[in-house]
Scaffold this motif. Structure first.
Motif, PDB file in Angstrom:
ATOM      1  N   SER A  49       0.826  -1.213   0.000  1.00 12.27           N
ATOM      2  CA  SER A  49       0.000   0.000   0.000  1.00 12.27           C
ATOM      3  C   SER A  49       0.860   1.263   0.000  1.00 12.27           C
ATOM      4  O   SER A  49       0.362   2.341  -0.308  1.00 12.27           O
ATOM      5  N   THR A 102      -1.168  10.030  -3.507  1.00  7.40           N
ATOM      6  CA  THR A 102      -2.163   8.977  -3.355  1.00  7.40           C
ATOM      7  C   THR A 102      -2.448   8.282  -4.683  1.00  7.40           C
ATOM      8  O   THR A 102      -2.537   8.924  -5.719  1.00  7.40           O
ATOM      9  N   TYR A 104      -5.298   5.157  -6.080  1.00  4.57           N
ATOM     10  CA  TYR A 104      -6.545   4.554  -5.610  1.00  4.57           C
ATOM     11  C   TYR A 104      -7.177   3.681  -6.689  1.00  4.57           C
ATOM     12  O   TYR A 104      -6.827   3.767  -7.870  1.00  4.57           O
ATOM     13  N   CYS A 105      -8.117   2.853  -6.252  1.00  4.73           N
ATOM     14  CA  CYS A 105      -8.911   2.041  -7.167  1.00  4.73           C
ATOM     15  C   CYS A 105      -9.994   2.938  -7.746  1.00  4.73           C
ATOM     16  O   CYS A 105     -10.702   3.614  -7.004  1.00  4.73           O
ATOM     17  N   ASP A 106     -10.114   2.957  -9.077  1.00  3.09           N
ATOM     18  CA  ASP A 106     -11.117   3.820  -9.700  1.00  3.09           C
ATOM     19  C   ASP A 106     -12.209   3.033 -10.426  1.00  3.09           C
ATOM     20  O   ASP A 106     -12.938   3.574 -11.247  1.00  3.09           O
ATOM     21  N   HIS A 113     -14.937   0.127  -1.185  1.00  3.78           N
ATOM     22  CA  HIS A 113     -14.186   0.656  -2.332  1.00  3.78           C
ATOM     23  C   HIS A 113     -13.607   2.035  -2.042  1.00  3.78           C
ATOM     24  O   HIS A 113     -12.451   2.321  -2.394  1.00  3.78           O
ATOM     25  N   GLU A 114     -14.389   2.898  -1.402  1.00  2.00           N
ATOM     26  CA  GLU A 114     -13.952   4.282  -1.179  1.00  2.00           C
ATOM     27  C   GLU A 114     -12.698   4.388  -0.306  1.00  2.00           C
ATOM     28  O   GLU A 114     -12.005   5.395  -0.341  1.00  2.00           O
ATOM     29  N   SER A 115     -12.365   3.343   0.425  1.00  2.00           N
ATOM     30  CA  SER A 115     -11.155   3.396   1.261  1.00  2.00           C
ATOM     31  C   SER A 115      -9.971   2.667   0.621  1.00  2.00           C
ATOM     32  O   SER A 115      -8.909   2.553   1.231  1.00  2.00           O
ATOM     33  N   SER A 117      -6.989   2.645  -1.214  1.00  2.00           N
ATOM     34  CA  SER A 117      -5.973   3.562  -1.725  1.00  2.00           C
ATOM     35  C   SER A 117      -4.611   3.205  -1.135  1.00  2.00           C
ATOM     36  O   SER A 117      -4.493   2.351  -0.279  1.00  2.00           O
ATOM     37  N   SER A 119      -0.113   4.889  -1.211  1.00  2.00           N
ATOM     38  CA  SER A 119       0.754   6.051  -1.411  1.00  2.00           C
ATOM     39  C   SER A 119       1.991   5.708  -2.227  1.00  2.00           C
ATOM     40  O   SER A 119       2.592   4.654  -2.040  1.00  2.00           O
TER      41      SER A 119
END
Length: 123
Positions: A49, A102, A104-106, A113-115, A117, A119
């Protein structure tokens, strides 16, 4: 033009070519080696991550989803890719700035899903 003068010009020309060739070789050797990093995704988690990178060093992320279709988006570097189960997507870029950015999954992958991500840490 005398034969002696022509030989001197040839030697100068050959010396210049040899020096230029060595200069090109030094440039090729000085280029940073590309870093390859494997990144996997499964519902709501990227691994790793946190991805450490060096500014100016080319990187290829080898992206794979372990369960369902996902997306990888790093907008600060203008790169994105689809991640499909069982397939490897290669995403190549050269980090051109330092800091923490950042990714993230798009592609919606369910509740949580919204969390999803991580770095990119560029030094």
């Amino acid at each position: 033009m005398s034969m002696n003068m022509m030989n001197k010009k040839r030697r100068l020309l050959l010396a210049g070519c040899a020096a230029g060739g060595l200069g090109a070789m030094a440039i090729a050797v000085a280029q940073p080696k590309e870093k390859v990093i494997k990144v996997t995704a499964k519902r709501f988690d990227f691994s790793p991550s946190v991805i450490p990178l060096k500014k100016g060093v080319p990187v290829t992320l080898e992206l794979t989803s372990l369960d369902i279709p996902m997306g990888f988006n790093a907008p600060d570097f203008g790169v994105r890719a689809d991640m499909l189960p069982g397939k490897v997507a290669k995403l190549r870029f050269i980090p051109d700035k330092t800091g923490e950015f950042t990714f993230y999954c798009d592609i919606f992958c369910g509740s949580g899903h919204e969390s999803m991500s991580g770095s990119l840490v560029v030094t």
